[in-house]
Design a protein around this motif. Structure first.
Motif, PDB file in Angstrom:
ATOM      1  N   LEU A   1     -83.944  24.956  14.517  1.00  0.00           N
ATOM      2  CA  LEU A   1     -83.731  25.021  13.077  1.00  0.00           C
ATOM      3  C   LEU A   1     -83.300  26.430  12.679  1.00  0.00           C
ATOM      4  O   LEU A   1     -83.901  27.412  13.110  1.00  0.00           O
ATOM      5  N   HIS A   2     -82.275  26.522  11.851  1.00  0.00           N
ATOM      6  CA  HIS A   2     -81.815  27.802  11.323  1.00  0.00           C
ATOM      7  C   HIS A   2     -82.304  27.888   9.877  1.00  0.00           C
ATOM      8  O   HIS A   2     -81.822  27.159   9.007  1.00  0.00           O
ATOM      9  N   ILE A   3     -83.269  28.787   9.638  1.00  0.00           N
ATOM     10  CA  ILE A   3     -83.929  28.877   8.342  1.00  0.00           C
ATOM     11  C   ILE A   3     -83.512  30.181   7.655  1.00  0.00           C
ATOM     12  O   ILE A   3     -83.643  31.258   8.228  1.00  0.00           O
ATOM     13  N   TYR A   4     -83.028  30.055   6.413  1.00  0.00           N
ATOM     14  CA  TYR A   4     -82.565  31.205   5.641  1.00  0.00           C
ATOM     15  C   TYR A   4     -83.489  31.378   4.434  1.00  0.00           C
ATOM     16  O   TYR A   4     -83.301  30.711   3.405  1.00  0.00           O
ATOM     17  N   PRO A   5     -84.501  32.255   4.536  1.00  0.00           N
ATOM     18  CA  PRO A   5     -85.478  32.407   3.453  1.00  0.00           C
ATOM     19  C   PRO A   5     -84.882  32.813   2.115  1.00  0.00           C
ATOM     20  O   PRO A   5     -85.295  32.313   1.067  1.00  0.00           O
ATOM     21  N   THR A   6     -83.925  33.740   2.131  1.00  0.00           N
ATOM     22  CA  THR A   6     -83.348  34.211   0.873  1.00  0.00           C
ATOM     23  C   THR A   6     -82.549  33.114   0.181  1.00  0.00           C
ATOM     24  O   THR A   6     -82.679  32.896  -1.024  1.00  0.00           O
ATOM     25  N   LYS A   7     -81.755  32.387   0.937  1.00  0.00           N
ATOM     26  CA  LYS A   7     -80.959  31.290   0.371  1.00  0.00           C
ATOM     27  C   LYS A   7     -81.790  30.023   0.185  1.00  0.00           C
ATOM     28  O   LYS A   7     -81.374  29.099  -0.505  1.00  0.00           O
ATOM     29  N   ARG A   8     -82.966  29.988   0.854  1.00  0.00           N
ATOM     30  CA  ARG A   8     -83.852  28.812   0.820  1.00  0.00           C
ATOM     31  C   ARG A   8     -83.116  27.562   1.321  1.00  0.00           C
ATOM     32  O   ARG A   8     -83.151  26.505   0.702  1.00  0.00           O
ATOM     33  N   THR A   9     -82.441  27.720   2.451  1.00  0.00           N
ATOM     34  CA  THR A   9     -81.741  26.605   3.072  1.00  0.00           C
ATOM     35  C   THR A   9     -82.134  26.495   4.541  1.00  0.00           C
ATOM     36  O   THR A   9     -82.561  27.474   5.158  1.00  0.00           O
ATOM     37  N   VAL A  10     -81.973  25.298   5.087  1.00  0.00           N
ATOM     38  CA  VAL A  10     -82.259  25.035   6.496  1.00  0.00           C
ATOM     39  C   VAL A  10     -81.075  24.267   7.081  1.00  0.00           C
ATOM     40  O   VAL A  10     -80.595  23.306   6.479  1.00  0.00           O
ATOM     41  N   GLN A  11     -80.615  24.706   8.240  1.00  0.00           N
ATOM     42  CA  GLN A  11     -79.500  24.033   8.891  1.00  0.00           C
ATOM     43  C   GLN A  11     -79.862  23.689  10.327  1.00  0.00           C
ATOM     44  O   GLN A  11     -80.668  24.369  10.974  1.00  0.00           O
ATOM     45  N   LEU A  12     -79.241  22.625  10.825  1.00  0.00           N
ATOM     46  CA  LEU A  12     -79.350  22.269  12.225  1.00  0.00           C
ATOM     47  C   LEU A  12     -78.317  23.077  13.005  1.00  0.00           C
ATOM     48  O   LEU A  12     -77.455  23.733  12.419  1.00  0.00           O
ATOM     49  N   ALA A  13     -78.404  23.025  14.326  1.00  0.00           N
ATOM     50  CA  ALA A  13     -77.445  23.764  15.158  1.00  0.00           C
ATOM     51  C   ALA A  13     -76.013  23.321  14.887  1.00  0.00           C
ATOM     52  O   ALA A  13     -75.072  24.107  15.028  1.00  0.00           O
ATOM     53  N   SER A  14     -75.842  22.084  14.462  1.00  0.00           N
ATOM     54  CA  SER A  14     -74.510  21.548  14.165  1.00  0.00           C
ATOM     55  C   SER A  14     -73.932  22.088  12.865  1.00  0.00           C
ATOM     56  O   SER A  14     -72.756  21.890  12.562  1.00  0.00           O
ATOM     57  N   GLY A  15     -74.774  22.770  12.079  1.00  0.00           N
ATOM     58  CA  GLY A  15     -74.342  23.267  10.782  1.00  0.00           C
ATOM     59  C   GLY A  15     -74.707  22.345   9.633  1.00  0.00           C
ATOM     60  O   GLY A  15     -74.557  22.699   8.467  1.00  0.00           O
ATOM     61  N   GLU A  16     -75.219  21.158   9.971  1.00  0.00           N
ATOM     62  CA  GLU A  16     -75.624  20.202   8.941  1.00  0.00           C
ATOM     63  C   GLU A  16     -76.869  20.703   8.221  1.00  0.00           C
ATOM     64  O   GLU A  16     -77.812  21.187   8.851  1.00  0.00           O
ATOM     65  N   ALA A  17     -76.873  20.592   6.901  1.00  0.00           N
ATOM     66  CA  ALA A  17     -78.015  21.056   6.107  1.00  0.00           C
ATOM     67  C   ALA A  17     -79.138  20.016   6.143  1.00  0.00           C
ATOM     68  O   ALA A  17     -78.885  18.806   6.150  1.00  0.00           O
ATOM     69  N   LEU A  18     -80.376  20.516   6.177  1.00  0.00           N
ATOM     70  CA  LEU A  18     -81.547  19.651   6.080  1.00  0.00           C
ATOM     71  C   LEU A  18     -82.013  19.715   4.635  1.00  0.00           C
ATOM     72  O   LEU A  18     -82.420  20.767   4.145  1.00  0.00           O
TER      73      LEU A  18
END
Length: 229
Positions: free
Chosen positions: A136-153
């Motif tokens: 999981l790619h977690i961006y605290p400042t943007k408050r977004t989570v992405q999969l390795a494929s780039g798809e947003a969770l």
């Protein structure tokens, strides 16, 4: 920057009083009195928070909450007179971040909204710019989570807060009280099912991805843990 609140309430006097209360605290408010129009207003205004009455003409608050969660990532605070576990479970499954019981106590309502906004404000000194945990790619400042494929969770505000907390403590159990303080601003009690429901919601969303839901582990008598991989 002034934060915006959409008040969805069919009692016009109550809606106006609530709007005046929040405007006196520096918030910018809009009012919707019809459940059928609420979804359009959320799309048009994209407020930071939707204050949503459960009982509305047209679509119910529960229906609205479910439908806006397909596109809305802000906070949803539900106003309800139904103080029972079934109602709480239904609200959390629909994507509500929290709820407040009627009759409303102004200081409680303001405190709950302020707690939600505090959780939405990134704390730079404690939040890494980018966390990569278990795929999981977690961006605290943007408050977004992405999969390795780039798809947003697509997560609710509370689900994101809990996932970030688990990620920051990956490999270590996090107590239910800690999860409750992060997601609701209050401690849980023995009868509080909200954290369990939010963990269940996270697992369900992860189960539909290549990562799977097994990365969130229940640690008996301790809480929950995000496994490292």
């Amino acid at each position: 920057m002034t934060k915006s609140i959409l008040i969805v309430e069919d009692d016009k006097e109550m809606a106006e009083l609530t709007s005046m209360l929040f405007e006196s605290e520096g918030y910018r408010c809009a009012i919707c009195s019809d459940g059928d129009k609420a979804i359009e207003m959320v799309q048009a205004l994209n407020p930071e928070l939707v204050l949503l009455d459960l009982m509305l003409p047209g679509k119910s608050g529960l229906q609205i909450c479910k439908e806006i969660r397909a596109f809305y990532t802000g906070a949803v605070l539900v106003l309800t007179g139904q103080d029972n576990e079934i109602s709480e479970v239904a609200l959390l499954k629909a994507g509500a971040d929290d709820y407040v019981l009627k009759p409303l106590k102004p200081h409680v309502l303001i405190a709950r909204v302020e707690s939600i906004f505090r959780r939405l404000t990134p704390i730079e000194q404690t939040s890494a710019e980018h966390l990569v945990i278990s795929g999981l790619h977690i961006y605290p400042t943007k408050r977004t989570v992405q999969l390795a494929s780039g798809e947003a969770l697509n997560l609710t505000t509370a689900e994101f807060d809990i996932l970030l907390l688990l990620a920051q403590s990956a490999g270590t159990a996090v107590s239910r009280d800690e999860c409750s303080r992060v997601s609701r601003g209050i401690e849980s009690d023995a009868y509080d099912r909200s954290i369990d429901m939010r963990i269940s919601g996270l697992r369900k969303k992860l189960s539909n991805t290549p990562i799977g839901d097994s990365i969130i582990v229940t640690v008996r008598n301790k809480g929950y843990m995000l496994s490292k991989s």
